[in-house]
Design an enzyme around this catalytic site. Structure first.
Site, PDB file in Angstrom:
ATOM      1  N   THR A   1       3.309  -1.972  -4.239  1.00 33.27           N
ATOM      2  CA  THR A   1       2.447  -0.810  -4.796  1.00 33.27           C
ATOM      3  C   THR A   1       2.213  -1.118  -6.241  1.00 33.27           C
ATOM      4  OG1 THR A   1       3.363   0.735  -3.195  1.00 33.27           O
ATOM      5  CG2 THR A   1       2.019   1.795  -4.890  1.00 33.27           C
TER       6      THR A   1
ATOM      7  N   THR B   1       0.878  -1.227   0.068  1.00 32.72           N
ATOM      8  CA  THR B   1      -0.164   0.017  -0.022  1.00 32.72           C
ATOM      9  C   THR B   1       0.788   1.101   0.297  1.00 32.72           C
ATOM     10  OG1 THR B   1      -1.947  -0.886   0.891  1.00 32.72           O
ATOM     11  CG2 THR B   1      -1.769   1.191   1.524  1.00 32.72           C
TER      12      THR B   1
ATOM     13  N   GLY C   1       4.469   3.264  -7.519  1.00 29.15           N
ATOM     14  CA  GLY C   1       3.998   1.965  -8.251  1.00 29.15           C
ATOM     15  C   GLY C   1       4.936   1.501  -9.221  1.00 29.15           C
TER      16      GLY C   1
END
Length: 178
Positions: free
Chosen positions: A168, A7, A162
């Site tokens: 992520t 996360t 990301g």
């Protein structure tokens, strides 16, 4: 037992706008268990944004308690956050919860930790989670060097996180308040 990882949650405040976004990946060990988790929510009749990182069950438990505190304090974000942090720190069962929250309303952004900290981030930028450092760095650079809207800064910061953090992904949920 393996821990859930992952996360990235990031919040950017500029002028009268605030955006809070997060990715959708839940990882167990080296396996992606879910790529579309929703870790950013609107609560208190849509007037408060909250994003969570850490153990999902723990985060939902804290989210429920935070909503109750908001009701108790009639939407006063700071009082609700401080009261939640006090409970979190002093209650034996709550002390074991492993999660962090970023909360934001029209005026205030706060990071709430399991250590009993309630932090008002400098510069209107906050990030938590495994990719939080990447997202915060990217958001800070973008906010200081562009005129991008908070939502756009959050999206780009999450994209960069990301690309760098294996926990992520690039499936984002971004909420805004004006």
């Amino acid at each position: 037992m393996e821990q859930y990882h992952g996360t990235t949650i990031v919040s950017v405040r500029r002028g009268n706008q605030v955006a809070l976004g997060g990715d959708g990946q839940v990882t167990l060990g080296n396996i992606v268990m879910k790529g579309t988790a929703r870790k950013v929510r609107r609560i208190y009749n849509g007037k408060v944004l909250v994003g969570f990182a850490g153990s999902t069950a723990d985060a939902f438990s804290l989210l429920d308690r935070f909503e109750a505190k908001l009701e108790k304090y009639q939407g006063n974000l700071t009082r609700a956050a401080v009261d939640l942090a006090k409970d979190w720190r002093s209650d034996r069962a709550l002390r074991r919860l492993e999660a962090m929250l970023i909360t934001a309303d029209r005026d205030t952004t706060l990071v709430i930790t399991g250590n009993g900290d309630v932090l008002d981030p400098e510069g209107g930028i906050a990030a938590i989670g495994s990719g939080g450092a990447y997202a915060q760095s990217a958001a800070k650079a973008l906010a200081e060097n562009t005129e991008m809207a908070p939502k756009d800064v959050v999206e780009k910061a999450l994209t960069i996180a990301g690309e760098l953090c294996i926990y992520t992904n690039t499936n984002f949920v971004i909420e805004t308040l004006e």
